[in-house]
Design an enzyme around this catalytic site. Sequence first.
Site, PDB file in Angstrom:
ATOM      1  N   GLU A   1       0.892  -1.165   0.000  1.00 14.74           N
ATOM      2  CA  GLU A   1       0.000   0.000   0.000  1.00 14.74           C
ATOM      3  C   GLU A   1       0.924   1.207   0.000  1.00 14.74           C
ATOM      4  O   GLU A   1       1.636   1.449   0.965  1.00 14.74           O
ATOM      5  CB  GLU A   1      -0.910  -0.043   1.229  1.00 14.74           C
ATOM      6  CG  GLU A   1      -1.958   1.045   1.226  1.00 14.74           C
ATOM      7  CD  GLU A   1      -1.699   2.083   2.293  1.00 14.74           C
ATOM      8  OE1 GLU A   1      -1.252   3.191   1.898  1.00 14.74           O
ATOM      9  OE2 GLU A   1      -1.910   1.816   3.474  1.00 14.74           O
TER      10      GLU A   1
ATOM     11  N   CYS B   1      -2.484   8.298   3.928  1.00 16.63           N
ATOM     12  CA  CYS B   1      -2.388   7.687   2.601  1.00 16.63           C
ATOM     13  C   CYS B   1      -3.670   7.874   1.811  1.00 16.63           C
ATOM     14  O   CYS B   1      -3.668   7.743   0.590  1.00 16.63           O
ATOM     15  CB  CYS B   1      -2.049   6.209   2.729  1.00 16.63           C
ATOM     16  SG  CYS B   1      -3.192   5.280   3.779  1.00 16.63           S
TER      17      CYS B   1
END
Length: 676
Positions: free
Chosen positions: A258, A297
């Site tokens: 990720e 994120c």
Amino acid sequence: MSLLEISSFAAGTWIAPGAGARTIASAITGEPFATAGNSALDVQAMLDFARNTGGPALRKLTFHERAKMLKALAQALNAQKQALYDLSFNTGATQSDHLIDIDGGVGTMFVFASKGRREMPDGHVYLDGDVEQLSRHGTFLGQHVCTPLQGVAVHINAFNFPVWGMLEKLAPTLLAGVPAIVKPATNSCYVTELAVRIMLDSGILPAGALQLVSGGLGDMLDRLTCQDVVSFTGSADTAMKLRQNPVILRNSVRFVAEQDSLNASILGPDAEPGTPEFDLFVKEVSREMTTKAGQKCTAIRRIIAPQTRVEAVIEVLSDRLAKTVIGDPRLETTRMGALVSNGQKADVLAKAGIIGQEAERVFGDPDAFEVQGADAGKGAFVPPMLFHCADPDKAQRVHDTEAFGPVSTIMGYRDLDHAIAIANRGQGSLVTSVITHDPTVARDVVLGAGAYHGRIYINDRTSMKESTGHGSPLPHMVHGGPGRAGGGEEMGGVRGVKHYMQRTAVQGSPEMLAAIGGTWVPGAPENTGPAHPFTRRFGELAIGETLHTAPRTVTLDDIEQFAHFTGDTFYAHMDDAAARRNPFFPGRVAHGYLLLSFAAGLFVEPNEGPVLANTGLDGLRFMKPVSAGDSIKVRLTVKKKTRRTDDYGEVRWHVTLTNQDDEMVAEYELLTMNAY
């Protein structure tokens, strides 16, 4: 003042910082306050301890036992949240930020504990999908099963969420039955270390189930096997270096990533100024820019609005951002704290400079802003910065440069197809949102942008009061994205658990599949208990225990009485000529629900006993009509047992109804709660 020593937990022992240790500075003051790292860690001993001690201990537990373990760990962390809050202020995070990181992480563990008990078996094998019939007569079948990998999960986490980032990986890993070695980012590893100490001190985890590396991993990745998993969160550059490790490539080590993500938010063409959607859009963007000082994120990096509304968005958003109080996160009046370090501050300012080559900064001056209760020059503080890109089609860097802080760029679109194209220019994101009250707009965005984004968040006046926000990954839903976002998936309920398990296609007879999966399969042996199964307690019932009932004849009076009593006078039950014109019926037929009622009358034991409740039925199918004069009989088989509490458990019964010619007329699964 002596520095706080952040230790590693390796092979059952806490190891203080040593050779190669790094100094960690407070995000608020820029002053050193901790040290972490030890290049002399015996990484092979850690891997061996996980594989040979932690793994076998976890695999002995059932999914439900592991789920109970997760719940207990979450409770232990919950009881000491204040200590985690107090320490986490040094990362620059505010109290509101702590609720996302610490409370969010604990909440994620609770969700996986709940899903483990509700959606996974009280056994050691997870059945993935339905049984596949591979032969004409059903003596040779196939079933996909998932079993725990027999290695270790190495979790490499980012600095921005030192608790949630660990727990969202750790929960599905432990539930799968795989031990973990956690390596947090050094800048915030002191918060992770405290959380690990709380869990280990609780005595809940088996030895070897959890280890911690505060500092570098050394050559640990060079020692991985096909049974191991690497789960990484961080920059695309670092992910690329790790992916290219020859051992990881040669051994096909699972690598979940990720990474960088140029997330976008689209203001729908219907969302005019003054509508709830316009106000919601500005609120969402402002929140995503300032929460965790933009170090998320999932934060909104690109703001996409109709060209005619760009100026209005800039004006209203700037007014809202101007009210953001920046300062010492320990102060109640602070709304945005600092970046995690001065190194991160320098990186964000450099990236903002790159974006500034293609876009004009319309709000936020990093050289002139106020900081409450702290020195802006010493701490890692920056203001929210809003850029405007007048030509997103010609621009490139606004679509490939992520300033990991409170930085976002607004750009205009001509029509919805143009908005979708701009969103997709990011080449893969964790999340894109669309704020619209028009279902057609929402559908078009999903169809046009879904392939480029791991999650599409849709919000409007209907869902705004209960929605969790653009930037909130939930344990129920997958967290990840294609392309630039890393191509991985985390969480997603049981989907996340299966990342740490091997899916195997098992082929064999019904008896073999039933023995492997702990679930009776049609064609597997049946057995007759010593008494009616409804008189036997949960613990006494055996998988495959079967009751065959006597037959009952269905009469025309039964059909008419049921029709008039229920009000279901559908023509197929009442008009013989009309029923015969229907290609499915030979004439008047019995109601399907009449057959279910008769079936219950055939197999139910009426007296008080261990069956506490009928909680539902699944998979009901009617295969052949029943006419007046036909008879039906029932086969009731214990298919599966799932213990729910110390007092009762769920019994799943496989039920078939057959007629006088032994032809199946109906099939379903009955659920009951039985006293233990």
